[in-house]
Design an enzyme around this catalytic site. Structure first.
Site, PDB file in Angstrom:
ATOM      1  N   SER A 142       3.919  54.866 -35.518  1.00 24.56           N
ATOM      2  CA  SER A 142       4.050  55.019 -34.072  1.00 24.56           C
ATOM      3  C   SER A 142       4.701  56.360 -33.777  1.00 24.56           C
ATOM      4  O   SER A 142       5.427  56.908 -34.627  1.00 24.56           O
ATOM      5  CB  SER A 142       4.912  53.891 -33.503  1.00 24.56           C
ATOM      6  OG  SER A 142       5.232  54.133 -32.138  1.00 24.56           O
ATOM      7  N   TYR A 155      13.101  49.248 -33.633  1.00 29.83           N
ATOM      8  CA  TYR A 155      11.665  49.444 -33.821  1.00 29.83           C
ATOM      9  C   TYR A 155      11.385  50.835 -34.374  1.00 29.83           C
ATOM     10  O   TYR A 155      10.616  51.003 -35.325  1.00 29.83           O
ATOM     11  CB  TYR A 155      10.937  49.244 -32.491  1.00 29.83           C
ATOM     12  CG  TYR A 155       9.462  49.556 -32.560  1.00 29.83           C
ATOM     13  CD1 TYR A 155       8.579  48.692 -33.196  1.00 29.83           C
ATOM     14  CD2 TYR A 155       8.956  50.726 -31.994  1.00 29.83           C
ATOM     15  CE1 TYR A 155       7.216  48.986 -33.263  1.00 29.83           C
ATOM     16  CE2 TYR A 155       7.605  51.025 -32.056  1.00 29.83           C
ATOM     17  CZ  TYR A 155       6.743  50.150 -32.700  1.00 29.83           C
ATOM     18  OH  TYR A 155       5.399  50.450 -32.774  1.00 29.83           O
TER      19      TYR A 155
END
Length: 235
Positions: A142, A155
């Protein structure tokens, strides 16, 4: 002929989003897709949709937080098709919260899926690919693995870990005939498309002609921005 045609491709997190879109695209290009996720009903629906379009797919219910299940997934692919050409570690979780909320259960789950799940996927297929001197390991990372945002600290940490794994794997891959890649999807700041980043390249903004609210189309768009055509090893 497509470079995907005839390739055996395992996709974790295949029951929705990027995984679902990836499976459909690879199947359309002649790939033999091995669909893995926890939701058997969603996997079966996807398998049927692929077969209706003339593609080939099999399913294996898998929880990537269990190494034995990921190992069984790899064995299933080899038993079914004789080899594994691509392992796409796509399964992932993204619960967001500020650190002071102390959502320990969510942290544990993210580490189990986003970190251990990637390591288990690599471990399950790497010996097979080294033995064949051919293969491709891909992981969904990501843009959060490059830039931390306040509610996504944990995250971001898990996605940064995936970057580290693949950085070391790339060093080793130079000596062997297999390839590893990551892709870093993220939403454009103005909400009109997606940004994709690969190390050594400028970030590339894509503005799809359809609504970004359509997750499956969005997943496919990110896929189109992300997957390299080249491979090392045998074709």
């Amino acid at each position: 002929m497509s470079t995907i045609e005839g390739k055996v491709i395992i996709i974790t997190g295949a029951s929705s989003g990027i995984g679902e879109a990836t499976a459909k695209k690879f199947a359309r290009e002649g790939g033999k897709v091995v669909l893995a996720a926890r939701r058997e009903d969603r996997l079966q629906t996807l398998k049927e949709a692929i077969e209706q379009e003339g593609g080939e797919a099999v399913i294996k219910v898998t929880d990537v937080t269990s190494y034995s299940e990921v190992e069984e997934l790899a064995e299933f692919a080899i038993d079914t098709y004789g080899q594994i050409d691509v392992m796409f570690n796509n399964a992932g979780l993204m619960p967001l919260s500020f650190m002071d909320k102390l959502k320990i259960d969510e942290w544990d789950r993210m580490v189990d899926v986003n970190v251990k799940g990637v390591l288990y996927g690599i471990a399950a297929v790497l010996p097979h690919m080294q033995e064949r001197n051919s293969g491709h390991i891909i992981t969904t990372s990501s843009v959060a693995g490059h830039n931390v945002f306040p509610s996504g600290t944990v995250y971001s940490g898990t996605k940064f870990a995936a970057r580290i794994f693949h950085g070391r794997l790339e060093q080793r891959a130079r000596a062997d005939e297999y390839q590893n890649d990551q892709h870093f999807p993220g939403r454009c700041p103005d909400g009109t498309g997606f940004v994709h980043y690969r190390p050594g390249h400028q970030a590339a903004f894509r503005r799809p002609e359809y609504s970004v609210a359509d997750e499956r189309r969005c997943g496919e768009r990110r896929l189109l921005c992300s997957f390299p055509a080249r491979r090392r090893g045998s074709q």
